[in-house]
Design a protein around this motif. Sequence first.
Motif, PDB file in Angstrom:
ATOM      1  N   VAL A  19       0.831  -1.201   0.000  1.00 35.77           N
ATOM      2  CA  VAL A  19       0.000   0.000   0.000  1.00 35.77           C
ATOM      3  C   VAL A  19       0.866   1.251   0.000  1.00 35.77           C
ATOM      4  O   VAL A  19       0.672   2.162  -0.808  1.00 35.77           O
ATOM      5  CB  VAL A  19      -0.939  -0.005   1.224  1.00 35.77           C
ATOM      6  CG1 VAL A  19      -1.651   1.338   1.351  1.00 35.77           C
ATOM      7  CG2 VAL A  19      -1.942  -1.140   1.120  1.00 35.77           C
ATOM      8  N   SER A  20       1.832   1.294   0.907  1.00 36.90           N
ATOM      9  CA  SER A  20       2.666   2.490   1.014  1.00 36.90           C
ATOM     10  C   SER A  20       3.491   2.717  -0.249  1.00 36.90           C
ATOM     11  O   SER A  20       3.646   3.862  -0.709  1.00 36.90           O
ATOM     12  CB  SER A  20       3.587   2.389   2.233  1.00 36.90           C
ATOM     13  OG  SER A  20       4.423   1.243   2.135  1.00 36.90           O
ATOM     14  N   LYS A  21       4.004   1.649  -0.850  1.00 34.83           N
ATOM     15  CA  LYS A  21       4.804   1.796  -2.069  1.00 34.83           C
ATOM     16  C   LYS A  21       3.983   2.394  -3.196  1.00 34.83           C
ATOM     17  O   LYS A  21       4.436   3.306  -3.906  1.00 34.83           O
ATOM     18  CB  LYS A  21       5.362   0.433  -2.484  1.00 34.83           C
ATOM     19  CG  LYS A  21       6.248   0.488  -3.726  1.00 34.83           C
ATOM     20  CD  LYS A  21       6.780  -0.891  -4.068  1.00 34.83           C
ATOM     21  CE  LYS A  21       7.644  -0.862  -5.324  1.00 34.83           C
ATOM     22  NZ  LYS A  21       8.156  -2.222  -5.663  1.00 34.83           N
ATOM     23  N   ASP A  76       1.178   5.168   5.854  1.00 37.92           N
ATOM     24  CA  ASP A  76       1.133   4.441   4.583  1.00 37.92           C
ATOM     25  C   ASP A  76       0.983   5.355   3.371  1.00 37.92           C
ATOM     26  O   ASP A  76       1.011   4.893   2.226  1.00 37.92           O
ATOM     27  CB  ASP A  76       0.029   3.385   4.585  1.00 37.92           C
ATOM     28  CG  ASP A  76      -1.372   3.991   4.740  1.00 37.92           C
ATOM     29  OD1 ASP A  76      -1.532   5.215   4.563  1.00 37.92           O
ATOM     30  OD2 ASP A  76      -2.317   3.224   5.036  1.00 37.92           O
ATOM     31  N   GLY A  77       0.822   6.645   3.607  1.00 34.09           N
ATOM     32  CA  GLY A  77       0.754   7.611   2.511  1.00 34.09           C
ATOM     33  C   GLY A  77      -0.641   7.883   1.995  1.00 34.09           C
ATOM     34  O   GLY A  77      -0.833   8.804   1.193  1.00 34.09           O
ATOM     35  N   LEU A 117      -9.068   2.777   5.180  1.00 30.40           N
ATOM     36  CA  LEU A 117      -8.564   2.408   3.863  1.00 30.40           C
ATOM     37  C   LEU A 117      -8.938   0.969   3.502  1.00 30.40           C
ATOM     38  O   LEU A 117      -8.757   0.056   4.293  1.00 30.40           O
ATOM     39  CB  LEU A 117      -7.044   2.555   3.832  1.00 30.40           C
ATOM     40  CG  LEU A 117      -6.370   2.238   2.494  1.00 30.40           C
ATOM     41  CD1 LEU A 117      -6.791   3.238   1.436  1.00 30.40           C
ATOM     42  CD2 LEU A 117      -4.854   2.232   2.644  1.00 30.40           C
ATOM     43  N   GLY A 118      -9.458   0.789   2.299  1.00 26.85           N
ATOM     44  CA  GLY A 118      -9.857  -0.526   1.825  1.00 26.85           C
ATOM     45  C   GLY A 118     -11.325  -0.815   1.993  1.00 26.85           C
ATOM     46  O   GLY A 118     -11.837  -1.788   1.430  1.00 26.85           O
ATOM     47  N   ASN A 119     -12.026   0.015   2.762  1.00 21.30           N
ATOM     48  CA  ASN A 119     -13.447  -0.199   3.009  1.00 21.30           C
ATOM     49  C   ASN A 119     -14.335   0.903   2.433  1.00 21.30           C
ATOM     50  O   ASN A 119     -15.549   0.736   2.386  1.00 21.30           O
ATOM     51  CB  ASN A 119     -13.710  -0.311   4.520  1.00 21.30           C
ATOM     52  CG  ASN A 119     -12.947  -1.445   5.165  1.00 21.30           C
ATOM     53  OD1 ASN A 119     -13.076  -2.598   4.773  1.00 21.30           O
ATOM     54  ND2 ASN A 119     -12.131  -1.131   6.156  1.00 21.30           N
ATOM     55  N   ILE A 208       1.783   0.914 -11.554  1.00 24.64           N
ATOM     56  CA  ILE A 208       0.958   1.233 -10.397  1.00 24.64           C
ATOM     57  C   ILE A 208      -0.519   1.213 -10.788  1.00 24.64           C
ATOM     58  O   ILE A 208      -1.382   0.825 -10.004  1.00 24.64           O
ATOM     59  CB  ILE A 208       1.367   2.600  -9.814  1.00 24.64           C
ATOM     60  CG1 ILE A 208       2.811   2.526  -9.286  1.00 24.64           C
ATOM     61  CG2 ILE A 208       0.421   3.035  -8.695  1.00 24.64           C
ATOM     62  CD1 ILE A 208       3.356   3.848  -8.805  1.00 24.64           C
ATOM     63  N   ILE A 209      -0.820   1.646 -12.008  1.00 25.27           N
ATOM     64  CA  ILE A 209      -2.166   1.552 -12.552  1.00 25.27           C
ATOM     65  C   ILE A 209      -2.076   0.914 -13.943  1.00 25.27           C
ATOM     66  O   ILE A 209      -0.983   0.797 -14.511  1.00 25.27           O
ATOM     67  CB  ILE A 209      -2.864   2.928 -12.652  1.00 25.27           C
ATOM     68  CG1 ILE A 209      -2.140   3.825 -13.663  1.00 25.27           C
ATOM     69  CG2 ILE A 209      -2.942   3.593 -11.286  1.00 25.27           C
ATOM     70  CD1 ILE A 209      -2.870   5.122 -13.966  1.00 25.27           C
TER      71      ILE A 209
END
Length: 319
Positions: A19-21, A76-77, A117-119, A208-209
Amino acid sequence: MENKLIISPSPHIHSGDSVSKNMYGVLIALLPALLVSLYYFGLGALIVTLVSVLSCVLFEFLIQKFLIKQPQTIYDGSAVLTGLLLAFNLPSNLPIWIILIGALAAIGIGKMSFGGLGNNIFNPALVGRVFLLISFPAQMTTWPVPGTIPMDYVDGQTGATILSLLNEGATELPSYTDMLLGNMGGSLGEVSAIALLLGFAFLLVRKIISWHIPVSIILTTFVFTGIMHLVNPAEYVNPIIHILSGGLLLGAIFMATDYVTSPMSKSGMLVFGIGIGLLTSVIRLFGAYPEGMSFAILIMNALTPLINMYFKPKHFGGK
């Protein structure tokens, strides 16, 4: 027996991503647009960006520590990225107290109310932006003229964006060169097409995308607005203007591609992008509000679970 056999469930391949990367990778991709905004909007861009980023990090820390009692995720940014994207969707003369409200809406409503994050269902930065647009429409649609950098950034000379000029029936618009470089009115991060495309190239190279969402949004908008331009060129402008103006590139590259709020499969991403492109075009051409990117992304965010239901990604090892 010194050599132990370790058994673990599949899959056994690790990509090295985290996640942070990925979050910090997106932040790096946003640097060209940030530098352009600082060049054209100066002190106002710096103040809006710093206040937005710091307040988003602070609100996430306070909510996790005192309200939902979760482990801290401010490192985590993701909070920094939300703050920067929120700033990129704001005019550079926005008062600090309004920025704080937007940051609280983005983190508190758009992110942490869903569990962090993630929800979250909706893109948090866009939740903050739309919340401010509805609550403070006058302040959110007052755009500083590029190159005017007064000591009091709130009281600078103001102008109009290309889309608002089109909505008012204006015929004299900034040149394509100004649109590419960023010499036009608008939110901080949407003015320079070249800076955003440089960030897009970086994200693709670093994987990344993927290209599916941004390209489908841009092509759909180009085709739809192009057809309308061919039907009635006196009323509807060249589709290139729609691509280079407003928040289309910023939204397509950096907002719609959010991992949590976009579909998981490649085919689902294409459907998602086409939907955003169509909605954006319809709102811009036929709605009372000149920009439609934020609303289009949020609407399609709400449809993402449905898209995932019908366009499932391949299971690991599947064909």
